[in-house]
Structures are given as C-alpha cells and as structure tokens.
Write a protein that holds these residues in place. Structure first.
Motif, PDB file in Angstrom:
ATOM      1  N   PHE A 511       0.834  -1.204   0.000  1.00 16.02           N
ATOM      2  CA  PHE A 511       0.000   0.000   0.000  1.00 16.02           C
ATOM      3  C   PHE A 511       0.872   1.259   0.000  1.00 16.02           C
ATOM      4  O   PHE A 511       1.950   1.305   0.587  1.00 16.02           O
ATOM      5  CB  PHE A 511      -0.908   0.015   1.243  1.00 16.02           C
ATOM      6  CG  PHE A 511      -2.142  -0.819   1.085  1.00 16.02           C
ATOM      7  CD1 PHE A 511      -3.321  -0.257   0.616  1.00 16.02           C
ATOM      8  CD2 PHE A 511      -2.132  -2.175   1.400  1.00 16.02           C
ATOM      9  CE1 PHE A 511      -4.457  -1.016   0.468  1.00 16.02           C
ATOM     10  CE2 PHE A 511      -3.263  -2.944   1.252  1.00 16.02           C
ATOM     11  CZ  PHE A 511      -4.441  -2.374   0.784  1.00 16.02           C
ATOM     12  N   ARG A 543      -6.890 -10.550   0.519  1.00 13.35           N
ATOM     13  CA  ARG A 543      -6.585 -10.422   1.939  1.00 13.35           C
ATOM     14  C   ARG A 543      -5.709  -9.197   2.140  1.00 13.35           C
ATOM     15  O   ARG A 543      -4.656  -9.064   1.499  1.00 13.35           O
ATOM     16  CB  ARG A 543      -5.872 -11.663   2.473  1.00 13.35           C
ATOM     17  CG  ARG A 543      -5.539 -11.550   3.970  1.00 13.35           C
ATOM     18  CD  ARG A 543      -4.940 -12.824   4.507  1.00 13.35           C
ATOM     19  NE  ARG A 543      -3.613 -13.089   3.936  1.00 13.35           N
ATOM     20  CZ  ARG A 543      -2.879 -14.163   4.242  1.00 13.35           C
ATOM     21  NH1 ARG A 543      -3.363 -15.073   5.091  1.00 13.35           N
ATOM     22  NH2 ARG A 543      -1.690 -14.333   3.688  1.00 13.35           N
ATOM     23  N   ILE A 544      -6.138  -8.315   3.018  1.00  8.74           N
ATOM     24  CA  ILE A 544      -5.363  -7.130   3.374  1.00  8.74           C
ATOM     25  C   ILE A 544      -4.777  -7.362   4.761  1.00  8.74           C
ATOM     26  O   ILE A 544      -5.519  -7.629   5.714  1.00  8.74           O
ATOM     27  CB  ILE A 544      -6.232  -5.857   3.366  1.00  8.74           C
ATOM     28  CG1 ILE A 544      -6.844  -5.642   1.978  1.00  8.74           C
ATOM     29  CG2 ILE A 544      -5.409  -4.637   3.785  1.00  8.74           C
ATOM     30  CD1 ILE A 544      -7.820  -4.484   1.900  1.00  8.74           C
ATOM     31  N   THR A 545      -3.453  -7.287   4.858  1.00 11.95           N
ATOM     32  CA  THR A 545      -2.763  -7.468   6.138  1.00 11.95           C
ATOM     33  C   THR A 545      -2.421  -6.101   6.710  1.00 11.95           C
ATOM     34  O   THR A 545      -1.884  -5.239   6.004  1.00 11.95           O
ATOM     35  CB  THR A 545      -1.488  -8.293   5.951  1.00 11.95           C
ATOM     36  OG1 THR A 545      -1.826  -9.522   5.297  1.00 11.95           O
ATOM     37  CG2 THR A 545      -0.851  -8.609   7.289  1.00 11.95           C
ATOM     38  N   ILE A 556     -13.376   0.335   3.081  1.00 11.83           N
ATOM     39  CA  ILE A 556     -12.812  -0.152   1.810  1.00 11.83           C
ATOM     40  C   ILE A 556     -13.597   0.432   0.649  1.00 11.83           C
ATOM     41  O   ILE A 556     -14.835   0.375   0.627  1.00 11.83           O
ATOM     42  CB  ILE A 556     -12.855  -1.694   1.742  1.00 11.83           C
ATOM     43  CG1 ILE A 556     -12.272  -2.309   3.008  1.00 11.83           C
ATOM     44  CG2 ILE A 556     -12.126  -2.179   0.497  1.00 11.83           C
ATOM     45  CD1 ILE A 556     -10.823  -1.995   3.245  1.00 11.83           C
ATOM     46  N   GLN A 579      -6.164  -8.998   9.919  1.00 20.94           N
ATOM     47  CA  GLN A 579      -6.408  -9.325   8.514  1.00 20.94           C
ATOM     48  C   GLN A 579      -7.836  -8.939   8.139  1.00 20.94           C
ATOM     49  O   GLN A 579      -8.744  -8.943   8.968  1.00 20.94           O
ATOM     50  CB  GLN A 579      -6.221 -10.830   8.270  1.00 20.94           C
ATOM     51  CG  GLN A 579      -4.803 -11.325   8.510  1.00 20.94           C
ATOM     52  CD  GLN A 579      -4.694 -12.822   8.280  1.00 20.94           C
ATOM     53  OE1 GLN A 579      -5.675 -13.553   8.391  1.00 20.94           O
ATOM     54  NE2 GLN A 579      -3.504 -13.285   7.955  1.00 20.94           N
ATOM     55  N   VAL A 595      -8.098   2.229   1.024  1.00 19.02           N
ATOM     56  CA  VAL A 595      -8.428   1.891   2.404  1.00 19.02           C
ATOM     57  C   VAL A 595      -8.315   3.151   3.247  1.00 19.02           C
ATOM     58  O   VAL A 595      -7.239   3.787   3.302  1.00 19.02           O
ATOM     59  CB  VAL A 595      -7.489   0.800   2.955  1.00 19.02           C
ATOM     60  CG1 VAL A 595      -7.855   0.470   4.400  1.00 19.02           C
ATOM     61  CG2 VAL A 595      -7.571  -0.453   2.083  1.00 19.02           C
ATOM     62  N   PRO A 607      -2.611  -0.420   6.608  1.00 18.24           N
ATOM     63  CA  PRO A 607      -2.562  -1.582   5.718  1.00 18.24           C
ATOM     64  C   PRO A 607      -1.182  -1.731   5.113  1.00 18.24           C
ATOM     65  O   PRO A 607      -0.579  -0.748   4.659  1.00 18.24           O
ATOM     66  CB  PRO A 607      -3.613  -1.260   4.656  1.00 18.24           C
ATOM     67  CG  PRO A 607      -3.669   0.231   4.611  1.00 18.24           C
ATOM     68  CD  PRO A 607      -3.392   0.690   6.012  1.00 18.24           C
ATOM     69  N   LYS A 609      -0.111  -4.964   3.116  1.00 23.01           N
ATOM     70  CA  LYS A 609       0.021  -5.819   1.931  1.00 23.01           C
ATOM     71  C   LYS A 609      -1.352  -6.295   1.461  1.00 23.01           C
ATOM     72  O   LYS A 609      -2.234  -6.597   2.258  1.00 23.01           O
ATOM     73  CB  LYS A 609       0.917  -7.019   2.258  1.00 23.01           C
ATOM     74  CG  LYS A 609       1.204  -7.923   1.061  1.00 23.01           C
ATOM     75  CD  LYS A 609       2.257  -8.965   1.408  1.00 23.01           C
ATOM     76  CE  LYS A 609       1.812  -9.885   2.525  1.00 23.01           C
ATOM     77  NZ  LYS A 609       2.788 -10.980   2.761  1.00 23.01           N
ATOM     78  N   LEU A 610      -1.527  -6.379   0.133  1.00 28.87           N
ATOM     79  CA  LEU A 610      -2.743  -6.908  -0.493  1.00 28.87           C
ATOM     80  C   LEU A 610      -2.382  -8.129  -1.320  1.00 28.87           C
ATOM     81  O   LEU A 610      -1.494  -8.067  -2.170  1.00 28.87           O
ATOM     82  CB  LEU A 610      -3.388  -5.847  -1.390  1.00 28.87           C
ATOM     83  CG  LEU A 610      -4.578  -6.325  -2.238  1.00 28.87           C
ATOM     84  CD1 LEU A 610      -5.816  -6.502  -1.372  1.00 28.87           C
ATOM     85  CD2 LEU A 610      -4.869  -5.353  -3.382  1.00 28.87           C
TER      86      LEU A 610
END
Length: 623
Positions: A511, A543-545, A556, A579, A595, A607, A609-610
């Motif tokens: 991100f 999945r967004i970490t 979102i 997550q 986001v 956020p 990583k996607l």
C-alpha cells in the motif's frame, strides 16, 4: 332392438345408422391410434377398453345428431321428439347436482348468516359483518359440505385423459404410456409454504439462470461447505432430477417436437463441475444408466412424481460410490442390489395421486410398488430401526436430542451400532427421505431433517455429524436463490482464500499512503493495473494485512480503471484480527483499492500488503 327416436324406421334404416356410427367411431379411433397401440403393447387392457368404449359412445352421439340422407330421415314429428329428448337429458344432467342440493344450499345461506351475526347486536354491525365476511365464509362452507359428486369428478378425468389426452389438473402433465409428469401451478414446498412452479417451462429451457444467479448458487453452497469445514464436518451437495429428465421419451408429443434449451439443472450441474471444488454429486447420469441396463422395474412411479424405492436405492448407491472417491479415508462399502429382496406389488395404485387428478382408484391398479427387504447376513442385520417388513413408505422414528444448554430437538434418527461411520446428517426433500433407511448400513447414527433449499444451522447445536449430505430437487432450484445465516459469509471468505494458495492472480501489492484527511483518518491505496479480467464463474478473494497493535477498523472502496467506484455488500468483507478478507466484484477490471483507516491517538494501524487469489487454476499467474 327398439330405439325410441327411431320408431317407425325399418331395420335397414337402423342398420345404416349403426354403419355411420361405426365409420365415425373408426375415424375417432384413428385420431388416437398412437395411444391405442401403446396401451396394447403394454398390455393395459383397462385403458384400451375405456378408450374404445368412450369413442364408440361419442361416435354414436355424433351420428345421432347429423342429418342422414333423405331416404333415411326421420319424420318431422319424430325429429322434434328426438331433439326434445336430447335437450331434456342435457339440461337434466347439468341441473341434477344443483336440483338435488337446492334445499341444502338454501339452508347453508341461513346457517352462514346466523354464524356471522350471532354475536352482533345492532343492525349496522350485522350488515357490515355480512358484507365483509359472507362471501369467503359461504364459499368455505360449500366446499366443505357440498363437494362435487365423485362420479362427476371421475367422468371429467376419464374423458379428458383417455378421450382428449389432456390432464384435468394443471399441476400434472399427461404423457405417453400412462406416465404423468410435473406440470405448472402451486405446489407445497414445506409445511405451511406453497409456491408456484413451472416445470414445463424449465424442461423446455425457457427460464434459464442468469450468470449472476449461477454465481449466487455457487456462493451459497460453498458458504455451507466452508462453514462446516471449519467445524471439521464434511459437506456433499447432491442434485436430484425430476422424472421428466429420466423418462423424456414418455413426455407428451407436443413437448418433444419443440427445440429445447438448457434446463436449470443442466446449467447448475455444468457450472459447479467446471468452476467449483465443492463436493458435488449429479444423480442424473446414474439414473439414466440404470434405466438403460434394465427397463423393469421402473425407477419412478408412472403416476406419482417421486422415484420409487428401487430408484431411491440407485440414488443411494450413486451417493455412496462417489463418496468413496471424495472421502477415501472413510470406510464405505459399495452397496449391492443383491443385498435386498425386491417385493413387488404389481396391482397397486397411488391413492393420493388418483384423488388429485380425479381418476377412479379401482380402474388404475396397474402400478408396481416396490419394497426393499434386506437379506439376512448382510450389513443391515444390526440396524435397529429398519422396519421388519422392509424399506418402504414408513417414516423414520423421531428421537430427542439434547444440547449442552439443556434445550431439546426432535429429529428423525435411525441407528446401527456396527456401521463404520459415527454420524451422518441427511438434509433434503421427500426424494432424499426415501433413501434414509439405506444409509443405516453406513453410519451408526443417521439423522434426517426435511428442507428443500435452506440450511438448518440450529441442528449442529445438538449433533456434530461426520458428513452432511444435502439434496435439492430440480424443481426447487426454480425458486429464488436462498440465503445463509450471517456467520457463513466470514467462513466462506476466509476458507476461499486459504484454500487456493497456488492461484495468485498478481504479485502481493504494498500500500501507498495517499494523505491524511484529519487527525483521525489516513487513506492508503493499491493500484491493480496488471490484474487480468475475471474468467466466467471465477471468484477472487483478497486479503489485506494490517500493521496494528490490535484489530482496527477500515473503510474499503474499490474503483475500476475508469475510476468509477463499486458498491460492496456488508457480507463481502470480513475482518479478523490484523487481517481483512474481501471478495472482489465480478467485473471486467478493478483499477485500485483504497483503504481509509481511523487512527486514534496513540494507536498505529496501517494496511501493509494486499494479496488476491482465484478459485480457478487457469488464470494468468504473475510470479
């Protein structure tokens, strides 16, 4: 032989009249030649004689009404007498039921009026109540106390079915060789629920699924699969065909001569096989193969719409055989027809069906009714609840289950302490109900709950089965797509993502911080310009970490390549710890993900990583 309206005519005149009647009858017989030949080939002598008798009577009536050549005409006075006799007979036949019950009808009016007004004092109240309640109450009273005489119902059905070749009931389609099929109209779905179904239009492929409806069915079924899998319970979905799909050659000719499209059954079956890993069993190929192996006994009743107990065994055998491949760790045994003795009553009639169409029961004891009697020395010896007389139309006994909180549930349950599997739950309609006793050879506890499309989540508070088998009949996928309980969505998104680790559509994305709107919110962005368009039926889950000290909220927003935003349903997103799982919409292109994260003072939440995964293996996989 004396005939009143032919008085004064010579024998020759009468013989000529009979000759004309024979010609008329022969013409009518030629009109239904195909049905007569079919009855003769099947040895259905009652049906054959009924057709011939009705056609002979109609032929005689036709000749009676036509003007024969001048030399054989009746005198004018005799013609008048004949016509008067016809009018009297016709009016008498029509008015008999009313005339016979005129006193009852008069009394019924007074009874209903008295019932409506007995607790009302003022004239105004009585008049208002009569205007409001009388029509419906009187109709219900007449339907209850003055049913149409049974002989009239039988005559109507006999003339329409055997004379005209049509069904007297729109819920039933009259086919060939004595077969009846599902028609269109209201049908009982579940207790207290009645809906309209157009089985004919579906069979002709005139009401196909849209692509979105197919995706919805796939999602609903997969939600159940993932929800159960998180509870260490296996799930199998079974699609059952209606009789028209197994015996299409016996449908009416007018349905066989029209070019047909894909049925909803064919659409859903093909879609699940090509675009889902859901454990799915299609019963149609096995039923068609069984029909080809042997013509007798039939798999379905000719009259009733259900499969009989031989057809139910073929369905059960197919389910177990395919579960041998789906769940190789379980100790299933291939079911053999040789485990049973078939007791066949060849002079049986389906009482409820005959009442529904109006046919006399005594004329139609030409069905065969099958009981499946387990042989001694087999897998059913230790089954505790199989009826001693064999597997037939006897509902499994009800047993009471108790949950940890002390609440109770009544459910059908049969037991076999020597069976290999611990517990099996069968969810389905009346078709699967006919298979329940067969499964007692495979599980120590076989539970059965009736449902047509829904998923009764509450049962799992009382029992944790090893496997859930859910069957849905072709007719019931004509309904709107059902909905699952809210908690199923999160299991679906989480399971869908974790289940397809090898199916990445793009590299994991980092991100980029856009700007801080205020002290309380920061926005971040990931661009997806290299994301390929989705394939037909494909589902993509992201999945967004987050980098956060604790779970944090996020807003979102998705945008396409033209920077137009998408609306997301609440159940498309599920947050869990650090997550967040998100189902991407099935559109041509997703351009970016934005986001917006609230940032209370002293807490870090961003956020990082996607990742996006597809449930189809044949996607462009960028390394």
């Amino acid at each position: 032989m004396k005939v009143p309206f032919l008085k004064g005519m010579g024998d020759r005149n009468f013989h000529v009249t009979l000759l004309y009647a024979s010609f008329a009858g022969l013409f009518l017989l030629l009109c239904v030649e195909e049905k007569l030949v079919a009855d003769f080939a099947d040895g259905k002598w009652q049906s054959l004689l009924t057709r011939i008798a009705l056609i002979s009577l109609v032929g005689l009536l036709i000749v009676w009404r036509i003007e024969v050549p001048n030399q054989f005409r009746l005198a004018k006075e005799q013609q008048n007498q004949r016509n008067l006799l016809i009018v009297v007979l016709f009016l008498g036949t029509l008015s008999y039921p009313f005339a016979a019950n005129i006193s009852f009808l008069t009394k019924s009016v007074s009874d209903v009026v008295e019932e409506i007004t007995k607790n009302r004092e003022s004239r105004f109240d009585k008049l208002a109540a009569l205007l409001h309640e009388f029509p419906s109450m009187y109709e219900a009273h007449i339907e209850h106390w003055l049913p149409l005489p049974q002989n009239y119902i039988h005559l109507n059905a006999l003339v329409k079915i055997y004379g005209l070749g049509v069904s007297p009931n729109k819920n039933v389609a009259y086919g060939k060789n004595g077969f009846f099929f599902e028609g269109w109209g209201a049908r009982r779905v579940e207790k207290g629920v009645t809906e309209d179904f157009d089985n004919i239009a579906d069979y002709m492929g005139q009401i196909p699924f849209s692509s979105e409806e197919l995706r919805q069915w796939k999602r609903i079924l997969e939600e159940r699969y993932y929800w159960l899998r998180e509870r260490e319970i296996d799930y199998v979905f079974v699609l059952a065909p209606t009789k028209a799909m197994v015996y299409p050659e016996n449908l009416p000719d007018n349905l066989q001569k029209v070019e047909k499209g894909l049925t909803r059954y064919e659409q859903l079956s093909g879609f699940l096989k090509s675009s889902s890993r859901l454990p799915f069993i299609d019963l149609l190929p096995a039923l068609l193969a069984a029909k080809e192996r042997q013509a007798y006994p039939l798999l379905f009743y000719k009259t009733d719409f259900h499969w009989n107990f031989y057809g139910a065994f073929i369905a059960y055998q197919t389910i177990i055989d395919q579960m041998l491949d789906i769940f190789p760790a379980n100790s299933f045994t291939h079911p053999q027809l040789s485990e049973f003795e078939l007791s066949i009553d060849r002079k049986w009639a389906h009482h409820r069906f005959m009442d529904m169409v109006g046919l006399p029961l005594w004329l139609h004891r030409n069905e065969h009714y099958i009981k499946m009697i387990p042989k001694l020395g087999g897998r059913y010896d230790s089954a505790l609840d199989v009826p001693p007389s064999g597997i037939h139309d006897v509902y499994p006994p009800q047993k009471m289950l108790t949950a940890e909180d002390g609440s109770t549930l009544q459910i059908r349950l049969i037991r076999n302490p020597d069976a290999p599997l611990r517990s099996l739950l069968l969810l389905g309609d009346s078709f699967l109900e006919k298979c329940v006793y067969f499964f007692s050879a495979d599980a120590q506890r076989v539970l059965n709950a009736r449902t047509v499309v829904n998923f009764p989540e509450h049962i799992f508070n009382y029992e944790k089965p090893d496997i859930v088998i859910q069957e849905i009949l072709n007719m019931f996928i004509l309904r709107e797509v059902p909905e699952n309980p809210a908690g199923f969505h999160s299991s679906y998104l989480r399971g869908k993502f974790l289940d397809h680790q090898a199916h990445r559509t793009v590299r994991p994305k980092q991100f980029t911080r856009l700007h801080q709107i205020s002290d309380q919110e920061v926005t971040w962005e990931v661009k997806l310009s290299d994301l390929p368009p989705p394939a037909t039926g494909e589902v993509r889950v992201a999945r967004i970490t987050f980098a956060a000290e604790d779970q944090c909220g996020a807003d979102i927003r998705l945008y396409d390549t033209n920077d137009q935003s998408f609306d997301l349903a609440a159940n498309d997103i599920h947050a869990e710890g650090r997550q967040l799982f998100l189902e991407l919409p099935a559109v041509e292109s997703t351009g970016r993900v934005v986001v917006a994260v609230p940032t209370p003072r002293g807490k870090r939440c961003a956020p990082e990583k996607l990742e996006i995964r597809s449930d189809l293996p044949l996607v462009k996989n960028s390394q």
